[in-house]
Motif scaffolding. Structure first.
Motif, short mmCIF file in Angstrom:
data_model
loop_
_atom_site.label_atom_id
_atom_site.label_comp_id
_atom_site.label_asym_id
_atom_site.label_seq_id
_atom_site.Cartn_x
_atom_site.Cartn_y
_atom_site.Cartn_z
N ASP A 140 42.16 -22.51 -9.86
CA ASP A 140 43.38 -22.29 -10.41
C ASP A 140 43.13 -21.81 -11.85
N ASP A 141 43.79 -21.29 -12.40
CA ASP A 141 43.69 -20.61 -13.99
C ASP A 141 43.12 -21.70 -14.79
N LEU A 142 43.93 -22.69 -14.90
CA LEU A 142 43.40 -23.86 -15.77
C LEU A 142 41.92 -24.37 -15.52
N ALA A 143 41.54 -24.48 -14.22
CA ALA A 143 40.46 -25.18 -13.67
C ALA A 143 39.17 -24.09 -13.93
N ALA A 144 39.64 -22.74 -13.90
CA ALA A 144 38.55 -21.62 -13.71
C ALA A 144 38.19 -21.29 -15.19
N ALA A 145 39.09 -21.81 -16.35
CA ALA A 145 38.57 -21.46 -17.75
C ALA A 145 37.33 -22.02 -18.14
N PRO A 146 36.93 -23.48 -17.91
CA PRO A 146 35.73 -23.85 -18.26
C PRO A 146 34.68 -23.42 -17.49
N LEU A 147 34.79 -23.02 -16.33
CA LEU A 147 33.66 -22.47 -15.48
C LEU A 147 33.20 -21.23 -16.37
N LEU A 148 33.74 -20.56 -17.32
CA LEU A 148 33.30 -19.21 -17.41
C LEU A 148 32.47 -19.16 -18.83
N CYS A 149 32.39 -20.27 -19.32
CA CYS A 149 31.35 -20.35 -20.35
C CYS A 149 30.32 -21.64 -20.19
N GLY A 150 31.05 -22.90 -20.21
CA GLY A 150 30.32 -24.13 -19.90
C GLY A 150 29.77 -24.12 -18.52
#
Ligand code: ZN
Ligand code: ZN
Length: 329
Positions: A140-150
């Motif tokens: 989901d959107d919230l969970a996807a965000a930290p995947l994109l850098c960290g």
């Protein structure tokens, strides 16, 4: 949330709410409705001035999850309504010898999201369509965000560390990026040795299957094949180097490091290596997103309203963030 001038993240904080008209996508660009934007340590370093600003004012944020609201001319492959992500690498030239050899992360003309171009601490963001990232449906959107850098940079650090399936891996520091990296490493059957000062992070490391957990000054009980450092401190890099077996590599996952103290050459001898990790490529992102969906990687996030970005930065600085902070417009 705009950075006009860097300043300390305590007190009022360096970011200000600014109202701007909706941007219009130019050739090759997508306009995203931002659904979530991760808060990264690099944002904190930029906002506090540890990382020199490349332009001001600037909207920080380079872990953007959104929906395509409008498509500029000359865009192919994206349509309105699709979900898209944007990461730190905003644009690369595609023509230099780095770009032409699969190393666009080293492009000397590269532009970075939230540093050279406005990022995702906003309700709308413009991104280069060729650099937009497709995200797995299952995340989901919230969970996807930290995947994109960290997540992606941790994955590149794992690759550059040379760790093999079943190998012994050290993780020095256990914040948002490390807790994604350990899940990949465990998926590969690695034994993971975690060094961190924080009690919360130690507990989390045990829960995620660490073989051993200690402090920065504790030497892991076995020599490591590879290590990744996440703390922006040269002392930690040297602690990781002292934990390595012959032929091992320390991958340094930091865009900014205070300094590397002098150390005896004997600690590097026997073909040990220090390896910096600079940015990521689109291929890293595509490979990691597929793997994250397959494992599946679990992220822990705490959501903050966009207008509370200064609070999120302050929490990150003081080590209070549980998992990864994400701004939600
Ligand atoms: Zn980042
Ligand atoms: Zn290039």
């Amino acid at each position: 949330m705009v950075l006009q001038a860097p300043g300390p993240a305590d007190g009022d904080g360096p970011l200000r709410v600014v109202d701007r008209p909706d941007p219009r996508p130019g050739p090759g660009e997508l306009l995203l409705h931002v659904a979530a934007c991760g808060v990264c340590r690099t944002d904190l370093q930029l906002c506090e001035g540890d990382l020199a600003a490349r332009r001001l004012p600037v909207v920080p944020g380079h872990q953007i999850v959104g929906r395509v609201a409008d498509v500029g001319p000359e865009v192919s492959g994206w349509t309105a309504g699709e979900r898209a992500g944007a990461m730190w690498l905003a644009w690369a030239c595609g023509e230099c010898r780095h770009c032409l050899t699969g190393r666009e992360n080293l492009c000397e003309r590269a532009r970075f999201t939230g540093w050279d171009v406005d990022g995702g601490y906003a309700e709308r963001a413009l991104v280069d369509a060729r650099h937009a990232v497709r995200l797995p449906e299952s995340v989901d959107d919230l969970a996807a965000a930290p995947l994109l850098c960290g997540g992606v940079i941790g994955f590149r650090a794992l690759r550059l560390s040379g760790i093999e399936p079943g190998g012994r891996l050290g993780l020095y520091g256990f914040g948002a990026s490390a807790l994604l990296a350990i899940q990949v490493a465990r998926h590969w059957g690695c034994e993971v040795y975690v060094c961190t000062r924080s009690d919360t992070e130690r507990e989390r490391a045990w829960r995620l299957g660490a073989a051993w957990v200690g402090g920065y000054d504790d030497r892991p009980p076995v020599p490591l094949d590879a290590a990744i450092t996440f703390a922006p401190a040269g002392e930690v890099v040297l602690a990781a180097l002292r934990g390595l077996d012959r032929g091992g590599t320390v991958a340094i996952n930091a865009i900014h490091l205070d300094r590397v103290p002098e150390f005896p050459y004997e600690q590097l001898w026997w073909e040990r290596s220090l390896q910096s990790v600079a940015n990521v490529t689109r291929q890293d992102a595509a490979d990691f997103m597929a793997l994250a969906a397959e494992i599946p990687v679990r992220t822990q996030t705490e959501a903050h309203p966009l207008a509370s970005a200064n609070d999120a930065l302050r929490r990150l600085r003081s080590g209070e963030v549980d998992g990864a902070a994400v701004l939600v417009p």
